[in-house]
Motif scaffolding. Structure first.
Motif, PDB file in Angstrom:
ATOM      1  N   GLU A 217       0.822  -1.201   0.000  1.00 45.53           N
ATOM      2  CA  GLU A 217       0.000   0.000   0.000  1.00 45.53           C
ATOM      3  C   GLU A 217       0.866   1.265   0.000  1.00 45.53           C
ATOM      4  O   GLU A 217       0.560   2.247  -0.683  1.00 45.53           O
ATOM      5  N   SER A 250      -2.000  -5.564  -5.149  1.00 49.05           N
ATOM      6  CA  SER A 250      -2.540  -6.807  -5.708  1.00 49.05           C
ATOM      7  C   SER A 250      -3.884  -7.158  -5.079  1.00 49.05           C
ATOM      8  O   SER A 250      -4.185  -6.788  -3.945  1.00 49.05           O
ATOM      9  N   ASN A 252      -4.847 -10.367  -4.574  1.00 46.65           N
ATOM     10  CA  ASN A 252      -4.597 -11.511  -3.698  1.00 46.65           C
ATOM     11  C   ASN A 252      -3.421 -11.236  -2.773  1.00 46.65           C
ATOM     12  O   ASN A 252      -2.691 -10.251  -2.927  1.00 46.65           O
ATOM     13  N   ARG A 253      -3.227 -12.145  -1.821  1.00 45.80           N
ATOM     14  CA  ARG A 253      -2.115 -12.042  -0.880  1.00 45.80           C
ATOM     15  C   ARG A 253      -1.019 -13.012  -1.295  1.00 45.80           C
ATOM     16  O   ARG A 253      -1.298 -14.125  -1.740  1.00 45.80           O
ATOM     17  N   TYR A 254       0.222 -12.563  -1.118  1.00 47.40           N
ATOM     18  CA  TYR A 254       1.357 -13.357  -1.582  1.00 47.40           C
ATOM     19  C   TYR A 254       2.408 -13.445  -0.486  1.00 47.40           C
ATOM     20  O   TYR A 254       2.733 -12.434   0.153  1.00 47.40           O
ATOM     21  N   GLY A 255       2.952 -14.619  -0.284  1.00 49.64           N
ATOM     22  CA  GLY A 255       3.966 -14.812   0.745  1.00 49.64           C
ATOM     23  C   GLY A 255       5.315 -15.131   0.139  1.00 49.64           C
ATOM     24  O   GLY A 255       5.428 -15.613  -0.993  1.00 49.64           O
ATOM     25  N   ALA A 277       6.564 -10.362   4.819  1.00 48.47           N
ATOM     26  CA  ALA A 277       5.952 -11.075   3.687  1.00 48.47           C
ATOM     27  C   ALA A 277       5.978 -12.589   3.883  1.00 48.47           C
ATOM     28  O   ALA A 277       5.132 -13.304   3.334  1.00 48.47           O
ATOM     29  N   ARG A 281       0.459 -12.971   4.692  1.00 47.67           N
ATOM     30  CA  ARG A 281      -0.722 -12.152   4.976  1.00 47.67           C
ATOM     31  C   ARG A 281      -0.740 -10.850   4.180  1.00 47.67           C
ATOM     32  O   ARG A 281      -1.669 -10.068   4.291  1.00 47.67           O
ATOM     33  N   ASN A 282       0.283 -10.613   3.369  1.00 47.49           N
ATOM     34  CA  ASN A 282       0.429  -9.318   2.696  1.00 47.49           C
ATOM     35  C   ASN A 282      -0.076  -9.351   1.259  1.00 47.49           C
ATOM     36  O   ASN A 282       0.030 -10.366   0.569  1.00 47.49           O
ATOM     37  N   HIS A 283      -0.564  -8.203   0.815  1.00 51.62           N
ATOM     38  CA  HIS A 283      -0.744  -7.989  -0.618  1.00 51.62           C
ATOM     39  C   HIS A 283       0.623  -7.670  -1.222  1.00 51.62           C
ATOM     40  O   HIS A 283       1.538  -7.202  -0.538  1.00 51.62           O
TER      41      HIS A 283
END
Length: 315
Positions: A217, A250, A252-255, A277, A281-283
């Motif tokens: 963000e 994004s 979705n969330r990506y790890g 990350a 739990r992060n975008h």
């Protein structure tokens, strides 16, 4: 009132134009010489040219601290000095010279975002509104009593360029409105709450380097804050500088590891972001358009021909 104007770039130009269009009498203008600094070449309408076109005497100074300038100010006998985007310290013997003192016009909602590049910093930080403040000058930077202040909302897709155009339209009503209050004899202006004050420095190349440990963000706002004609936010891919011209958070969330080139999502390529990350739990930041080191501007989906690898802060 007799007015001396201190100003520079488009902010100063708009202020001078407002003064020339008003009932006040501009008797002298002081401005800076042209600069090669990247941010001072942007929005660079000439205060000196506008003054000369209207027959107003002009003095060019980097710093207003010489005896000749002080003598010229005394001879001009201003009722007030108006300053906007004056880039160096104005000493007390100058800002206290007129009987009404000096009115400074600043493009933030003081007491927050005193100093430099307030619109860019405010956008990066997710402020919901920005604005323009006219305040009386005192011994502290951007700290005097507020005479007039107006705000505009920050939209969800606004760039720093959008905010510039919104706030520059406030200069005339804020400046002339403040002068009218002063001319009417008002002195009961609003003191700033110094516990809320924040001060920001000039932007530099280090400030536009993308740090993939930031949340997506924040990175999306950084990209919008560094919109044309400002220098674009940048990162490195395979040792070469890559400017990010357009991006979104994004869906979705990506790890994983910050900076990883991970997944195509819609018209963007998602880069893993955020110091945590690894939690998943992060975008991510979906980059949509880039500019390569050789100046080519292309969609991110064309630039990133395969997933994998990393974007980094250094070559």
């Amino acid at each position: 009132m007799r007015v001396v104007m201190f100003g520079y770039q488009t902010w100063g130009h708009r202020t001078l134009q407002a003064l020339l269009d008003s009932e006040h009498d501009v008797v002298l203008v002081v401005t800076h010489p042209k600069s090669e600094h990247a941010y001072e070449k942007i929005w660079s309408d000439s205060v000196a040219d506008l003054a000369e076109d209207h027959g107003v005497p002009v003095l060019i100074r980097n710093r207003p601290d010489d005896d000749e300038l002080f003598r010229r100010l005394e001879e001009a006998a201003p009722d007030i000095i108006v300053a906007n985007n004056w880039r160096t310290w104005i000493p007390p013997r100058i800002f206290r010279l007129p009987r009404h003192g000096t009115l400074n016009v600043h493009d933030s909602l003081l007491p927050k975002y005193a100093g430099f590049s307030p619109l860019i910093w405010a956008l990066i930080n997710g402020e919901s509104e920005v604005g323009v403040t006219a305040h009386m000058m005192n011994d502290e930077l951007d700290a005097g009593a507020v005479v007039r202040q107006e705000a505009v909302r920050v939209g969800p897709t606004d760039t720093a360029t959008d905010l510039f155009h919104k706030t520059v339209e406030l200069i005339a009503p804020v400046t002339i409105g403040a002068l009218d209050l002063i001319a009417s004899g008002r002195t009961d202006f609003t003191e700033q709450d110094r516990s809320q004050a924040t001060f920001f420095h000039k932007r530099s190349a280090e400030d536009i380097r993308i740090d993939w440990n930031w949340p997506a963000e924040d990175l999306e706002r950084l990209v919008r804050a560094q919109s044309e004609p400002y220098p674009s936010a940048y990162t490195y891919h395979r040792g070469k500088r890559l400017e990010v011209l357009a991006a979104a958070v994004s869906e979705n969330r990506y790890g994983g590891t910050p900076g990883r080139i991970f997944y195509r999502e819609g018209d963007g390529v998602v880069i893993v972001a955020g110091a945590d990350a690894r939690t998943g739990r992060n975008h991510g930041l979906a980059i949509r358009r880039v500019r390569t080191e050789d100046g080519r501007e292309i969609p991110a989906t064309e630039y990133f021909t395969s997933m994998g690898g990393y974007l980094t802060g250094r070559p």
